[in-house]
Enzyme design. Structure first.
Site, PDB file in Angstrom:
ATOM      1  N   ILE A   1       0.784  -1.313  -0.028  1.00  0.00           N
ATOM      2  CA  ILE A   1       0.033   0.154   0.027  1.00  0.00           C
ATOM      3  C   ILE A   1       0.809   1.328  -0.097  1.00  0.00           C
ATOM      4  O   ILE A   1       0.514   2.530   0.017  1.00  0.00           O
ATOM      5  CB  ILE A   1      -1.121   0.124   1.223  1.00  0.00           C
ATOM      6  CG1 ILE A   1      -0.188  -0.026   2.505  1.00  0.00           C
ATOM      7  CG2 ILE A   1      -2.079  -1.021   1.006  1.00  0.00           C
ATOM      8  CD1 ILE A   1      -1.075   0.094   3.683  1.00  0.00           C
ATOM      9  N   GLY A   2       2.322   1.266   0.024  1.00  0.00           N
ATOM     10  CA  GLY A   2       2.960   2.160  -0.049  1.00  0.00           C
ATOM     11  C   GLY A   2       4.545   1.930   0.044  1.00  0.00           C
ATOM     12  O   GLY A   2       4.879   0.844   0.214  1.00  0.00           O
TER      13      GLY A   2
ATOM     14  N   GLY B   1       8.588   4.002   0.495  1.00  0.00           N
ATOM     15  CA  GLY B   1       9.245   5.185   0.719  1.00  0.00           C
ATOM     16  C   GLY B   1      10.583   5.008   0.962  1.00  0.00           C
ATOM     17  O   GLY B   1      11.364   4.010   0.237  1.00  0.00           O
ATOM     18  N   GLY B   2      11.633   5.934   1.425  1.00  0.00           N
ATOM     19  CA  GLY B   2      13.029   5.840   1.325  1.00  0.00           C
ATOM     20  C   GLY B   2      13.666   4.871   2.318  1.00  0.00           C
ATOM     21  O   GLY B   2      14.455   4.352   2.318  1.00  0.00           O
ATOM     22  N   SER B   3      12.592   4.377   3.306  1.00  0.00           N
ATOM     23  CA  SER B   3      13.120   3.458   4.219  1.00  0.00           C
ATOM     24  C   SER B   3      12.759   1.775   3.806  1.00  0.00           C
ATOM     25  O   SER B   3      13.125   0.844   4.454  1.00  0.00           O
ATOM     26  CB  SER B   3      12.661   3.673   5.430  1.00  0.00           C
ATOM     27  OG  SER B   3      11.267   3.697   5.457  1.00  0.00           O
ATOM     28  N   GLY B   4      11.680   1.962   3.064  1.00  0.00           N
ATOM     29  CA  GLY B   4      11.249   0.361   2.621  1.00  0.00           C
ATOM     30  C   GLY B   4       9.793   0.414   2.220  1.00  0.00           C
ATOM     31  O   GLY B   4       9.221   1.464   1.585  1.00  0.00           O
ATOM     32  N   LEU B   5       8.881  -0.577   2.295  1.00  0.00           N
ATOM     33  CA  LEU B   5       7.741  -0.904   1.603  1.00  0.00           C
ATOM     34  C   LEU B   5       6.880  -1.078   2.833  1.00  0.00           C
ATOM     35  O   LEU B   5       6.916  -1.374   3.792  1.00  0.00           O
ATOM     36  CB  LEU B   5       7.612  -2.117   0.857  1.00  0.00           C
ATOM     37  CG  LEU B   5       8.743  -2.160  -0.434  1.00  0.00           C
ATOM     38  CD1 LEU B   5       8.787  -3.494  -1.113  1.00  0.00           C
ATOM     39  CD2 LEU B   5       8.339  -0.830  -1.418  1.00  0.00           C
ATOM     40  N   VAL B   6       5.423  -0.756   2.607  1.00  0.00           N
ATOM     41  CA  VAL B   6       4.483  -0.981   3.708  1.00  0.00           C
ATOM     42  C   VAL B   6       3.530  -1.816   2.970  1.00  0.00           C
ATOM     43  O   VAL B   6       2.917  -1.571   2.040  1.00  0.00           O
ATOM     44  CB  VAL B   6       3.792   0.368   4.219  1.00  0.00           C
ATOM     45  CG1 VAL B   6       2.716   0.291   5.097  1.00  0.00           C
ATOM     46  CG2 VAL B   6       4.815   1.262   4.452  1.00  0.00           C
TER      47      VAL B   6
ATOM     48  N   ASP C   1       9.844  14.796  12.911  1.00  0.00           N
ATOM     49  CA  ASP C   1       9.169  14.666  11.387  1.00  0.00           C
ATOM     50  C   ASP C   1       7.863  14.811  11.720  1.00  0.00           C
ATOM     51  O   ASP C   1       7.051  14.040  11.254  1.00  0.00           O
ATOM     52  CB  ASP C   1       9.838  13.612  10.978  1.00  0.00           C
ATOM     53  CG  ASP C   1       9.429  13.551   9.443  1.00  0.00           C
ATOM     54  OD1 ASP C   1       9.331  14.672   8.872  1.00  0.00           O
ATOM     55  OD2 ASP C   1       9.419  12.411   8.550  1.00  0.00           O
TER      56      ASP C   1
END
Length: 997
Positions: free
Chosen positions: A694-695, A697-702, A819
């Site tokens: 579902i998403g 980003g810079g750190s990984g997948l969700v 953040d």
């Protein structure tokens, strides 16, 4: 002769008549100018300038509000205009300078805005005084041409001026006062200001300059009496030349990055009244020459790296405030320090002082704050601390003090705050001390105090923390304690209290922590404790409690720590306790019986169930299995066979599934469980597929993972395995270390983590409505958008504020998120907010005893564009106030429905500047500014339509609430951290019924 005399008299008469006519014309001209400027340039919402009207009887402005004329020359010429604090708005009134005799313009504490242009400002070159403090002027600082040769006072404090200090300021050779405090300027502290040899006052405090030294040329400012460079990003050593300023009365270099030793030449500052050097990195010993400064009254060198003993000559100074805290001082306190008749504030905590405290402290002065905590003092407490009846705060925890608490402390009616924990005190607490108007009473740990709690404690109506654990107190807990409605913490643990727990405890609606373990309490646990809905921790272990566990405990909404172990409790474990989200659950060593509820039949709960011989549950050795009825073993065998067959089928299905995992992870994975869960990592692996993603980003997948039980999880799979990517490793550790111990209803729950050689993932509760940012700003249809009315938005604001307040004030150590943004505030199915994504979060070191945290310097700026506090960008220094700024931006998003950098704001303008300008238009629009339409807010809230999200349909009450939230948001986004409220204060402000003044 007579003719000559008559001619002379006539000539004199005509001259006076002409002068009178001239003065009348001049006066009339000044009045016309003033009236025109008021009419065309200023807005006066409070009517303070209503007498600025030229009429037949009112043609001289000398009696007008804020106007001063030349009284010495008995003329009607206007010389000064002072409109300070009149609540006027508009741009800079250049027209005032058309008054040829004007030399002073003072417009402080108003709402004037816009830029100040150098060209029209040249009209004002005759000015001697220009004071514009505390307004909303912006743009670069105005240039001053050489014609301003008479300018003596220039004060522009607390505006929004940007850019470097112009070099023209170094040519204002008549200048005596220069005050630029609190503007977001750039560049470094300019050396050319050292040319202003007439200066008596130089204020460049709270400015985010680039790191730079104190210019040594400032030593040329021989007439200087006041030098303020507080929090101006200064580095390097204090130049010796500054110590040549023999007329200096106030030296304030606090909250910078100054290093090296304090120069011994500081003893030359014979006139100095105040020295503020706290919050630097100064080292070495205190120069004994400071003892020569006989005029010195306020001395603060706290929060440095200073060492050595306190010289007796310095201790003998007649100081009002004496602050040495947070250093590395050693040795004893000279007795002479207690003989000072001026001493009001004495703070030396967090050092390594030894010896006894001088007995005469307080006897000769009205001391109000006394903090000697975290040292190595021994002996008795000074008996005269409240001799002058002025003592407010007494803090002496973490020492080796012994003996009794002096009886005289019980007569100290001014005392509101006592912390004496971690000493060796003994004897009974003075009876009258229980009656003092305290907000906190802490006598806990390692003391040997005895006696009982006086029933008169009911008089202490504002007590919020009662902490007396680890003593020898005895007797019953008085029911009067239930009258203390402000109590948040009760810690009576490790004493000898007997009797029952007061059933009236349900009256303590704000109670958050109740610790009474290791006493001799008996009786039953009152079910009324379920009314304490703010309770997060309940510990009644190691007592003699009997009866059953009240099922009503399951109704406590935020309880996460429950320890009832080692009592004589009987009955079954109430299944209602399964409703709790427990981090700690211990009911071991009681007399409980029956089947353990299925939710507690897990390894993580095993140790908390032991010692109850009559409890039973499957596969929880050494807890015995429950007896089965005849024939059950055949059913069990069939069930096992079915499971084996089903497992085989699932394995085949798993091999065919298009998964991001090419093979089952190695068994070297480390699994950590943080909450009560009813699943394992094996339930998660197969569902980390592209279809469930579902998403990213810079750190990984969700991924969105739905279990067979119906529970839905959010799983964040980080890039790479352990040790492969430093950034990913840092994010993983930060999330685990922080969320693994944080428990709060408005912070996302980390349920489990897996740390493997090939990959790592984090398992969270799933937030059905996604992030606040998605709901507010997504152009796609969103199920939650329709329900995002103002009531919901306000509830989200309060909830998110409470989550951040917990991190800043209740977490030990405190946590700064770094953040905070709308995308990191998640919404559950009821639109309740959870603060999420702690990959950038940092723990901070406590700076003082009131819970304020130290500033940490980060190697790089982290956070999201549009949310980063201005000082963070300049200095990379961060504390809780950085989060407060970001939260203020989120509040503005909730009000406007716009992103922080929406293109509709215009070039070089973000949501903070947009809101500030719109708020000014709203506050100072006049009733004549256009007719109301049917879509306008009612009453005075009309012009909020420029600011408020048009998707909301609002009532009068809601407009009033928005006005309040807007005020809070503007406070939070102040350019200067010192002006921002704490998150705890933000919560209070949001919950207040009335708008802020």
């Amino acid at each position: 002769m007579i003719t000559t005399t008559a001619t002379t008299t006539l000539s004199l008469f005509l001259s006076l008549l002409l002068l009178s006519c001239f003065l009348q014309v001049s006066s009339n001209g000044d009045a016309e100018i003033l009236s025109r400027v008021k009419r065309t340039r200023l807005f006066d919402p409070d009517g303070n300038l209503q007498d600025w009207v030229v009429t037949g009887d009112n043609r001289s402005p000398c009696n007008w509000t804020g106007i001063t004329c030349d009284i010495i020359k008995n003329s009607s010429s206007v010389t000064a205009i002072d409109l300070s604090g009149f609540n006027i708005s508009g741009g800079f009134p250049y027209g005032f300078c058309r008054i040829r005799t004007l030399i002073n313009i003072t417009l402080s504490q108003n709402n004037l805005n816009g830029t100040i242009d150098s060209a029209p400002l040249s009209l004002c070159s005759k000015l001697q005084v220009l004071i514009l403090n505390v307004n909303n002027f912006s743009g670069i600082l105005p240039e001053f041409s050489p014609e301003f040769r008479n300018l003596q006072v220039l004060e522009l404090e607390s505006n929004m001026f940007t850019g470097k200090i112009p070099e023209s300021y170094g040519r204002l050779t008549s200048l005596q006062v220069l005050n630029l405090n609190g503007n977001p300027l750039s560049g470094t502290v300019p050396a050319f200001l050292g040319n202003l040899t007439e200066l008596t006052r130089l204020d460049l405090a709270y400015i985010s300059f680039k790191p730079g030294p104190i210019p040594s040329i400032f030593g040329n400012l021989k007439k200087l009496s006041d030098l303020r460079l507080t929090q101006s990003n200064l580095v390097g050593e204090i130049p010796h030349s500054i110590m040549n300023l023999v007329l200096l009365e106030n030296l304030d270099l606090a909250m910078n990055g100054l290093t090296g030793e304090i120069p011994d030449s500081i003893g030359r500052l014979k006139s100095v009244y105040q020295i503020e050097l706290f919050g630097n990195q100064l080292s070495g010993k205190l120069p004994e020459s400071i003892g020569n400064l006989t005029e010195l009254r306020n001395f603060d060198v706290s929060q440095n790296n200073l060492t050595g003993e306190l010289p007796e000559k310095i201790a003998a100074l007649q100081l009002i405030s004496f602050n040495l805290n947070d250093n590395f001082f050693t040795g004893g306190l000279p007795d002479v320090v207690a003989l000072n008749p001026n001493l009001v504030e004495f703070k030396i905590f967090n050092n390594s002082f030894t010896g006894t405290l001088p007995r005469n402290f307080g006897k000769f002065s009205g001391i109000s704050e006394f903090d000697v905590s975290t040292n190595k003092f021994s002996g008795e407490l000074p008996p005269y601390l409240c001799y002058r009846r002025k003592l407010l705060r007494l803090i002496s925890f973490r020492n080796q003090l012994s003996g009794k608490i002096p009886e005289s402390y019980g007569d100290c009616k001014s005392l509101t705050y006592i912390r004496m924990a971690d000493n060796k005190l003994s004897g009974e607490v003075p009876v009258r001390l229980w009656e003092l108007p305290l907000t906190r009473l802490e006598l806990a740990n390692n003391n040997q105090l005895e006696g009982s709690i006086s029933p008169s404690i009911s008089n202490v109506s504002h007590l919020s923390q009662l902490e007396i654990s680890g003593n020898n107190f005895s007797g019953a807990i008085p029911h009067n304690i239930c009258d203390l409605g402000d109590l948040r913490v009760i810690d009576l643990s490790r004493n000898r209290f007997s009797g029952s727990l007061p059933s009236c405890i349900n009256k303590l609606k704000d109670l958050e922590r109740l610790e009474m373990q290791e006493n001799m309490l008996d009786g039953e646990i009152p079910s009324s404790v379920s009314s304490c809905t703010q309770l997060t921790e309940l510990n009644l272990s190691n007592n003699r409690l009997r009866g059953g566990i009240p099922q009503e405990l399951g109704d406590l909404p935020v309880l996460n720590y429950l320890d009832l172990s080692n009592n004589q409790l009987t009955g079954e474990i109430p299944s209602e306790l399964l409703k709790l989200k427990l981090n700690q659950f211990n009911i071991s060593d009681n007399k409980l019986y029956g089947k353990i509820p299925s939710g507690f039949q897990q390894d993580i709960f095993r140790s908390g169930l032991l010692g109850n011989p009559n409890l039973c549950g499957p596969n929880m050795d050494p807890i015995r299995p429950c007896r089965t009825k005849p024939g059950t073993r055949y059913i069990l065998a069939i069930t096992i066979l079915c499971i084996v067959v089903l497992t085989g089928a699932l394995v085949c299905l798993f091999i065919k599934t298009k998964s991001l995992f090419k093979r089952k992870p190695k068994q070297t994975n480390k699994i950590t469980i943080f909450q009560r869960v009813e699943f394992t990592e094996e339930d998660i692996y197969p569902q980390l597929t592209e279809d469930n993603m579902i998403g990213s980003g810079g750190s990984g997948l969700v991924y969105r993972v739905k279990l067979k039980s119906g529970q839905t999880l959010a799983v964040k799979k980080l890039w790479g395995g352990a040790g492969q990517k430093p950034k990913s490793e840092s994010l993983f550790r930060s999330e685990v270390e922080i969320l693994g111990r944080v428990r709060h209803g408005n912070i996302v729950k980390l349920l489990m983590c897996c740390n493997g050689e090939e990959f790592r993932f984090l398992v969270y509760e799933f937030m059905e409505n996604g992030s606040l940012g998605d709901v507010l700003h997504s152009k796609k249809e969103h199920s939650a958008v329709s329900s995002l009315d103002w009531t919901t938005r306000f509830s989200i604001a309060v909830g998110a504020a409470q989550g951040l307040a917990y991190l800043h004030h209740d977490s030990v150590p405190p946590i700064v998120h770094r953040d905070v943004k709308s995308n990191n505030i998640l919404l559950d199915h009821e639109m309740k907010p959870r603060v999420a994504d702690f990959g950038l979060a940092k723990t901070l070191k406590r700076k003082d005893n009131d819970g304020v945290s130290d500033v940490s310097t980060m190697s790089c700026v982290a956070g999201s564009y549009g949310y980063i506090a201005p000082e963070y960008g300049y200095t990379s220094k961060v504390n809780e106030k950085s989060d407060v700024y970001s939260f203020g931006v989120v509040l503005l998003e909730l009000i406007t429905g716009k992103r922080p950098n929406d293109s509709s704001f215009g070039e070089n303008k973000d949501i903070v500047k947009f809101a500030m300008e719109a708020a000014l238009c709203y506050c100072f629009s006049s009733p004549e500014d256009g007719a109301m339409n049917q879509d306008s807010p009612p009453g005075n809230y009309r012009d909020l339509r420029k600011l408020v999200d048009p998707k909301m349909k609002l009532s009068t009450r809601e407009y009033e609430e928005i006005e309040k939230v807007l005020d809070v948001a503007l406070l939070c986004t102040s350019s200067f951290p010192i002006n921002r409220p704490t998150m705890r204060k933000v919560v209070e402000l949001l919950k207040e019924k009335k708008s802020l003044e």
